[in-house]
Structure formats: structure tokens, C-alpha cells
Scaffold this active site. Structure first.
Site, mmCIF file in Angstrom:
data_model
loop_
_atom_site.group_PDB
_atom_site.id
_atom_site.type_symbol
_atom_site.label_atom_id
_atom_site.label_comp_id
_atom_site.label_asym_id
_atom_site.label_seq_id
_atom_site.Cartn_x
_atom_site.Cartn_y
_atom_site.Cartn_z
ATOM 1 N N ASP A 118 4.347 -7.719 -40.510
ATOM 2 C CA ASP A 118 3.598 -6.784 -41.354
ATOM 3 C C ASP A 118 2.464 -6.109 -40.577
ATOM 4 O O ASP A 118 1.924 -6.678 -39.641
ATOM 5 C CB ASP A 118 3.040 -7.551 -42.568
ATOM 6 C CG ASP A 118 2.578 -6.612 -43.679
ATOM 7 O OD1 ASP A 118 3.082 -5.467 -43.750
ATOM 8 O OD2 ASP A 118 1.705 -7.014 -44.465
ATOM 9 N N ASN A 161 10.901 -2.919 -50.556
ATOM 10 C CA ASN A 161 10.591 -1.798 -49.665
ATOM 11 C C ASN A 161 11.426 -0.548 -49.967
ATOM 12 O O ASN A 161 11.075 0.552 -49.536
ATOM 13 C CB ASN A 161 10.772 -2.194 -48.188
ATOM 14 C CG ASN A 161 9.712 -3.145 -47.662
ATOM 15 O OD1 ASN A 161 9.992 -3.976 -46.794
ATOM 16 N ND2 ASN A 161 8.493 -3.053 -48.156
HETATM 17 C C1 IPE Z 1 6.625 -7.635 -46.401
HETATM 18 O O1 IPE Z 1 5.686 -6.647 -46.127
HETATM 19 C C2 IPE Z 1 8.001 -7.158 -46.071
HETATM 20 C C3 IPE Z 1 8.285 -7.016 -44.642
HETATM 21 C C4 IPE Z 1 7.477 -7.322 -43.656
HETATM 22 C C5 IPE Z 1 9.585 -6.509 -44.341
HETATM 23 P P1 IPE Z 1 5.178 -5.646 -47.255
HETATM 24 O O2 IPE Z 1 4.210 -4.740 -46.581
HETATM 25 O O3 IPE Z 1 6.326 -5.018 -47.931
HETATM 26 O O4 IPE Z 1 4.452 -6.630 -48.260
HETATM 27 P P2 IPE Z 1 3.363 -6.347 -49.384
HETATM 28 O O5 IPE Z 1 3.826 -5.155 -50.163
HETATM 29 O O6 IPE Z 1 2.080 -6.072 -48.684
HETATM 30 O O7 IPE Z 1 3.305 -7.601 -50.172
HETATM 31 C C1 IPE Z 2 5.785 -3.921 -42.125
HETATM 32 O O1 IPE Z 2 4.763 -3.027 -41.968
HETATM 33 C C2 IPE Z 2 7.150 -3.268 -42.011
HETATM 34 C C3 IPE Z 2 7.855 -3.143 -43.291
HETATM 35 C C4 IPE Z 2 7.450 -3.632 -44.420
HETATM 36 C C5 IPE Z 2 9.099 -2.421 -43.273
HETATM 37 P P1 IPE Z 2 4.211 -2.152 -43.172
HETATM 38 O O2 IPE Z 2 4.960 -0.864 -43.189
HETATM 39 O O3 IPE Z 2 4.221 -2.908 -44.436
HETATM 40 O O4 IPE Z 2 2.731 -1.891 -42.682
HETATM 41 P P2 IPE Z 2 1.409 -1.959 -43.560
HETATM 42 O O5 IPE Z 2 1.379 -3.314 -44.194
HETATM 43 O O6 IPE Z 2 1.478 -0.846 -44.535
HETATM 44 O O7 IPE Z 2 0.315 -1.796 -42.535
HETATM 45 MG MG MG Z 3 2.867 -4.165 -45.298
#
Ligand code: IPE
Ligand code: IPE
Ligand code: MG
Length: 263
Positions: free
Chosen positions: A31, A79
């Protein structure tokens, strides 16, 4: 408890890892890509692109260490709700990854697997995923599992439905549904539960990741954003894991006894 860590803190994290007590299965919630990019005035997708370098670094580190299972949470069921442009950029990156890393995966005897509702992936990604899964199926070096269109609750519902179908069709009825009946119908059937779950990016939550399987996993959270996460951070998490005392509901004394009887 015997502290197996050398007192010399000038040692690097890699040297501090006890190779005889490696976690069998490490799972990572990758993340922080979006925030990494936003902080640099870049589009979020640039964070995902940079995050791929971290994936490569950690996969190599895990393979070199001799881990048996590495699972990466790359795209959750939730997502799909993101902007269409971000979802397609992620799908394109995934497609590219499956192409460019093919040689590394095969050369390093890595078995690529996936968990999640992968049939929801666009055909150009789904097809490549299935091809690489098939071609790498006999590799025995390390199992690299990508969690794609994955949600822990969705997985448990699906497993419960399958278990009910079996139990109903001459399988002994509802009373025959035990932990094993659920576990054997999860996407992870046949895999050991994760010993260590790492989450980068500063959030202290599981976000629907491996809800069943992580029941006794050690959890390790770091503020480091995924694109900044290096192999050294990975080693550090394993050192932290080895510092922990896992009790599985028992007492320290019982765990000591178990250790002695196994030695
Ligand atoms: C969790 O990250 C999913 C992945 C890393 C693929 P998210 O960014 O989707 O999680 P939330 O929304 O902050 O809980
Ligand atoms: C994790 O990074 C990757 C996926 C969830 C696909 P994020 O895209 O959630 O990045 P932040 O949390 O918004 O910084
Ligand atoms: Mg995230």
C-alpha cells in the site's frame, strides 16, 4: 526465551536473519503507491509503476532467502470501485509484469499462482496470467501468489457455499462442515497459512486480506510507502518476525515443552 538475535546492532538486517527459522509464508499488503506519486506531483499511476520495482526487489530477496511462499496483495475486490482510468492503468501494468517478468520467474524456478476472482480481470490480463500459471506450475523454488480481484470475505462466502454443496450431496450434512471443509475450499487450499503479514503505507488494517488464513499470523506495519520499500525493509520485517513469541493460545511453558519434544 532465548534471544537468538546477536547483540551487535551494527550488523545488517540480512545477517541478523536466522536461516533455520524462516517464515514459510510471507504475505504483503503493498500500500501507498498513490500517496508516493501525489507527494511528488505525479499521477497516482506513476506510483503503481514505481511500485513494480519494489515487487521485483522483494521477489528476488524472498527467493534468495529460500522462502517457500510469498503472497502479494496487488488488487482487491474493492479496488474495482476506483476511477476507470486507474483500474485500466493497473491492469496494463499487470499485463506488462506478466510479460517482462516471465523469464525471471522461469529462470528462478518460481511457481506463479493467483488467488481471487481472477475471471473478472480483462481477458488480456487473464489469459497471460493463466499461461504463466500453467507454464510455471512444475517449478519448485518458491510459490509467488498474486492476490488479484481478491477479497477475504468474498473468499470465505465462496468456500462456505462449496462446503455446503458437498455436505448436502451425501457429504454428511451441516455438521460435517468443519475448519478443514472451509479451508480446503479457499483459494489458498494446499498452501500454509501466512506466518507474517506485512503492510506498507502506514495504515493499520487488513483491508479484507486473508481474513481466514491470517488468524495467527504475526502482523508487521510500516510507514514506508510501497514504492520506497526495499529488500532491506523486507529483511527488517523478517528480523522483527523472528523476535516475536508465537503462542497460538498456549502458555510460554507449553511452547517450550513443544520445542523440546520436536528437537
Ligand atoms: C489494500 O489497499 C489493497 C491492496 C494493497 C491491493 P487499499 O488502499 O485498497 O486499502 P484501503 O482502502 O486503504 O483500506
Ligand atoms: C496500493 O497503493 C496499490 C493498490 C491498492 C492497487 P494505493 O493505490 O492504495 O496507494 P494509496 O494508499 O492511495 O497511497
Ligand atoms: Mg491504499
Amino acid at each position: 526465551m532465548v534471544n537468538t538475535l546477536p547483540a551487535d546492532t551494527t550488523m545488517g538486517f540480512l545477517e541478523r536473519i536466522d536461516r533455520s527459522r524462516l517464515p514459510a509464508h510471507v504475505a504483503i499488503i503493498m500500500d501507498g503507491n498513490g500517496r508516493w506519486a501525489t507527494a511528488r506531483g505525479l499521477p497516482r499511476t506513476e506510483g503503481h509503476r514505481k511500485g513494480r520495482d519494489s515487487v521485483n526487489d522483494v521477489v528476488r530477496a524472498a527467493r534468495e532467502l529460500g522462502l517457500a511462499y510469498l503472497t502479494l496483495y496487488a488488487f482487491s475486490s474493492q479496488n474495482w470501485q476506483r476511477e476507470q482510468s486507474e483500474v485500466s492503468a493497473l491492469m496494463n501494468l499487470l499485463h506488462e509484469y506478466l510479460e517482462t517478468e516471465r523469464a525471471t520467474i522461469m529462470d528462478n524456478a518460481i511457481r506463479l499462482a493467483s488467488i481471487g476472482d481472477v475471471e473478472r480481470l480483462p481477458p488480456h490480463v487473464y489469459d497471460r496470467l493463466r499461461v504463466l500459471e500453467r507454464d510455471s506450475a512444475a517449478n519448485t523454488g518458491m510459490t509467488l501468489t498474486l492476490a488479484l480481484s481478491y477479497g477475504g470475505r468474498e473468499e470465505i462466502v465462496r468456500a462456505a457455499q462449496a462446503a455446503v454443496r458437498t455436505a448436502g450431496a451425501g457429504g454428511g450434512g451441516a455438521g460435517a462442515i468443519d475448519e478443514q471443509a472451509i479451508a480446503s475450499n479457499l483459494y489458498t487450499a494446499g498452501m500454509p497459512d501466512p506466518d507474517l503479514v506485512i503492510r506498507t503505507g502506514g495504515e493499520i488494517r487488513l483491508s479484507n486480506f486473508l481474513l481466514w488464513q491470517a488468524s495467527y499470523a504475526e502482523l508487521c506495519f510500516t510507514e514506508t510507502l510501497w514504492p520506497d520499500f526495499s529488500r532491506n525493509d523486507f529483511y527488517e520485517a523478517i528480523v522483527e518476525f523472528q523476535r516475536r513469541r508465537r503462542r497460538f493460545g498456549m502458555t510460554d511453558e507449553q511452547i517450550d515443552e513443544l520445542g523440546k519434544s520436536r528437537a
